[in-house]
Design a protein around this motif. Structure first.
Motif, mmCIF file in Angstrom:
data_model
loop_
_atom_site.group_PDB
_atom_site.id
_atom_site.type_symbol
_atom_site.label_atom_id
_atom_site.label_comp_id
_atom_site.label_asym_id
_atom_site.label_seq_id
_atom_site.Cartn_x
_atom_site.Cartn_y
_atom_site.Cartn_z
ATOM 1 N N ARG A 177 -13.139 20.518 -25.469
ATOM 2 C CA ARG A 177 -14.378 19.779 -25.772
ATOM 3 C C ARG A 177 -14.208 18.853 -26.980
ATOM 4 N NH1 ARG A 177 -18.660 22.673 -27.568
ATOM 5 N NH2 ARG A 177 -17.323 24.281 -28.482
ATOM 6 N N PHE A 178 -13.336 19.219 -27.894
ATOM 7 C CA PHE A 178 -13.142 18.444 -29.120
ATOM 8 C C PHE A 178 -11.807 17.711 -29.052
ATOM 9 C CE2 PHE A 178 -15.723 21.640 -31.912
ATOM 10 C CZ PHE A 178 -16.845 21.384 -31.137
ATOM 11 N N THR A 179 -11.784 16.519 -29.647
ATOM 12 C CA THR A 179 -10.554 15.749 -29.738
ATOM 13 C C THR A 179 -10.414 15.202 -31.147
ATOM 14 O OG1 THR A 179 -10.714 15.093 -27.411
ATOM 15 C CG2 THR A 179 -9.218 13.839 -28.816
ATOM 16 N N ILE A 180 -9.289 15.505 -31.770
ATOM 17 C CA ILE A 180 -9.009 14.999 -33.107
ATOM 18 C C ILE A 180 -8.094 13.795 -32.975
ATOM 19 C CG2 ILE A 180 -7.022 16.523 -33.493
ATOM 20 C CD1 ILE A 180 -7.973 16.790 -36.423
ATOM 21 N N SER A 181 -8.342 12.776 -33.786
ATOM 22 C CA SER A 181 -7.532 11.564 -33.718
ATOM 23 C C SER A 181 -7.487 10.932 -35.102
ATOM 24 C CB SER A 181 -8.107 10.578 -32.701
ATOM 25 O OG SER A 181 -9.402 10.171 -33.096
ATOM 26 N N GLN A 182 -6.668 9.885 -35.242
ATOM 27 C CA GLN A 182 -6.554 9.222 -36.529
ATOM 28 C C GLN A 182 -6.364 7.725 -36.361
ATOM 29 O OE1 GLN A 182 -3.105 10.667 -38.647
ATOM 30 N NE2 GLN A 182 -1.698 10.166 -36.992
ATOM 31 N N ASP A 183 -6.758 7.002 -37.381
ATOM 32 C CA ASP A 183 -6.524 5.561 -37.463
ATOM 33 C C ASP A 183 -5.865 5.332 -38.823
ATOM 34 O OD1 ASP A 183 -6.606 2.811 -37.845
ATOM 35 O OD2 ASP A 183 -8.516 2.590 -36.804
ATOM 36 N N LYS A 184 -4.553 5.270 -38.835
ATOM 37 C CA LYS A 184 -3.825 5.195 -40.101
ATOM 38 C C LYS A 184 -4.176 3.930 -40.872
ATOM 39 C CE LYS A 184 0.146 7.966 -38.682
ATOM 40 N NZ LYS A 184 1.612 7.999 -38.513
ATOM 41 N N ALA A 185 -4.355 2.845 -40.159
ATOM 42 C CA ALA A 185 -4.659 1.579 -40.831
ATOM 43 C C ALA A 185 -5.965 1.669 -41.615
ATOM 44 C CB ALA A 185 -4.733 0.450 -39.815
ATOM 45 N N LYS A 186 -6.904 2.468 -41.115
ATOM 46 C CA LYS A 186 -8.196 2.620 -41.775
ATOM 47 C C LYS A 186 -8.258 3.900 -42.608
ATOM 48 C CE LYS A 186 -10.777 0.012 -38.304
ATOM 49 N NZ LYS A 186 -11.892 0.019 -37.334
ATOM 50 N N LYS A 187 -7.133 4.620 -42.693
ATOM 51 C CA LYS A 187 -7.068 5.875 -43.463
ATOM 52 C C LYS A 187 -8.185 6.820 -43.037
ATOM 53 C CE LYS A 187 -5.133 3.508 -47.494
ATOM 54 N NZ LYS A 187 -5.289 3.232 -48.948
ATOM 55 N N THR A 188 -8.350 6.932 -41.747
ATOM 56 C CA THR A 188 -9.492 7.686 -41.219
ATOM 57 C C THR A 188 -9.053 8.657 -40.141
ATOM 58 O OG1 THR A 188 -10.960 5.815 -41.653
ATOM 59 C CG2 THR A 188 -11.760 7.488 -40.133
ATOM 60 N N MET A 189 -9.658 9.812 -40.164
ATOM 61 C CA MET A 189 -9.458 10.816 -39.127
ATOM 62 C C MET A 189 -10.810 11.052 -38.446
ATOM 63 S SD MET A 189 -8.309 14.791 -39.602
ATOM 64 C CE MET A 189 -9.723 15.140 -40.617
ATOM 65 N N HIS A 190 -10.765 11.289 -37.142
ATOM 66 C CA HIS A 190 -12.009 11.505 -36.397
ATOM 67 C C HIS A 190 -11.985 12.849 -35.664
ATOM 68 C CE1 HIS A 190 -13.128 7.326 -37.008
ATOM 69 N NE2 HIS A 190 -11.933 6.963 -36.578
ATOM 70 N N LEU A 191 -13.172 13.350 -35.399
ATOM 71 C CA LEU A 191 -13.318 14.503 -34.520
ATOM 72 C C LEU A 191 -14.409 14.170 -33.515
ATOM 73 C CD1 LEU A 191 -12.413 17.411 -33.864
ATOM 74 C CD2 LEU A 191 -14.370 18.203 -35.217
ATOM 75 N N GLN A 192 -14.009 13.935 -32.277
ATOM 76 C CA GLN A 192 -14.961 13.691 -31.201
ATOM 77 C C GLN A 192 -15.357 15.032 -30.613
ATOM 78 O OE1 GLN A 192 -16.354 10.754 -30.043
ATOM 79 N NE2 GLN A 192 -17.608 12.088 -28.757
ATOM 80 N N MET A 193 -16.640 15.321 -30.636
ATOM 81 C CA MET A 193 -17.134 16.601 -30.147
ATOM 82 C C MET A 193 -18.070 16.351 -28.969
ATOM 83 S SD MET A 193 -17.813 18.631 -33.729
ATOM 84 C CE MET A 193 -19.148 17.567 -34.251
ATOM 85 N N ASN A 194 -17.685 16.859 -27.820
ATOM 86 C CA ASN A 194 -18.468 16.697 -26.605
ATOM 87 C C ASN A 194 -19.014 18.033 -26.131
ATOM 88 O OD1 ASN A 194 -17.804 13.918 -26.554
ATOM 89 N ND2 ASN A 194 -15.940 14.336 -25.386
ATOM 90 N N ASN A 195 -20.056 17.963 -25.302
ATOM 91 C CA ASN A 195 -20.666 19.180 -24.753
ATOM 92 C C ASN A 195 -20.935 20.193 -25.866
ATOM 93 O OD1 ASN A 195 -21.686 20.957 -22.865
ATOM 94 N ND2 ASN A 195 -19.677 21.768 -22.305
ATOM 95 N N LEU A 196 -21.576 19.730 -26.902
ATOM 96 C CA LEU A 196 -21.855 20.597 -28.042
ATOM 97 C C LEU A 196 -22.800 21.726 -27.664
ATOM 98 C CD1 LEU A 196 -22.095 17.844 -30.757
ATOM 99 C CD2 LEU A 196 -20.602 19.840 -30.885
ATOM 100 N N GLN A 197 -22.578 22.867 -28.277
ATOM 101 C CA GLN A 197 -23.373 24.055 -28.026
ATOM 102 C C GLN A 197 -23.941 24.572 -29.345
ATOM 103 O OE1 GLN A 197 -23.991 25.064 -24.842
ATOM 104 N NE2 GLN A 197 -22.804 23.227 -24.311
ATOM 105 N N PRO A 198 -25.018 25.353 -29.308
ATOM 106 C CA PRO A 198 -25.593 25.885 -30.549
ATOM 107 C C PRO A 198 -24.573 26.599 -31.429
ATOM 108 C CG PRO A 198 -27.122 26.223 -28.746
ATOM 109 C CD PRO A 198 -25.863 25.669 -28.131
ATOM 110 N N ALA A 199 -23.584 27.221 -30.837
ATOM 111 C CA ALA A 199 -22.563 27.927 -31.620
ATOM 112 C C ALA A 199 -21.698 26.973 -32.438
ATOM 113 C CB ALA A 199 -21.677 28.757 -30.697
ATOM 114 N N ASP A 200 -21.769 25.687 -32.151
ATOM 115 C CA ASP A 200 -21.006 24.692 -32.912
ATOM 116 C C ASP A 200 -21.726 24.291 -34.200
ATOM 117 O OD1 ASP A 200 -20.306 23.201 -29.744
ATOM 118 O OD2 ASP A 200 -18.955 24.460 -30.930
#
Length: 127
Positions: A68-91
């Motif tokens: 459900r989650f995908t971690i990624s990065q954009d080195k040029a922007k010095k940024t890391m992302h966490l895409q979270m899909n199908n979120l549930q209350p336990a998240d």
């Protein structure tokens, strides 16, 4: 002093999505491993997802977010992302960005491997 700052938290209903971002003052060379941790009241922070900055194919996920989650990065922007899909209350929880300057990180989903932490961003998922 290396610093990281999170953004992108919010409130969504179950099944919704959020994308968290973490901007770092330095990236890559000095911080070989970065990750996202979640904390709920009364509990310690737990690893959600981590990425090895020299090679983003080397990513780790906790069982709770795998698929459900995908971690990624954009080195040029010095940024890391966490895409979270199908979120549930336990998240629900405060999500922290963390960075490790160690040359070798043995257990990337463990809190003790990281010395640099952001202030956290709240994620609330309602049923």
């Amino acid at each position: 002093l290396v610093q990281v700052r999170e953004s992108g938290g919010g409130s969504v209903q179950a099944g919704g999505s959020l994308r968290l971002s973490c901007v770092a003052s330095e990236y890559g060379h000095s911080m070989r491993c970065m990750g996202w941790f979640r904390q709920v009241p009364g509990k310690e922070r737990e690893g959600v997802a981590t990425i090895y900055t020299p090679d983003e194919r080397n990513a780790r996920y906790a069982d709770s977010g795998r698929g459900r989650f995908t971690i990624s990065q954009d080195k040029a922007k010095k940024t890391m992302h966490l895409q979270m899909n199908n979120l549930q209350p336990a998240d629900t929880g405060v999500y922290f960005c963390a960075a490790s300057t160690k040359n070798v990180v043995v257990s990337p989903l463990e809190e003790y491997e990281y010395k640099i932490w952001g202030q956290g961003t709240q994620v609330t998922v309602s049923s």
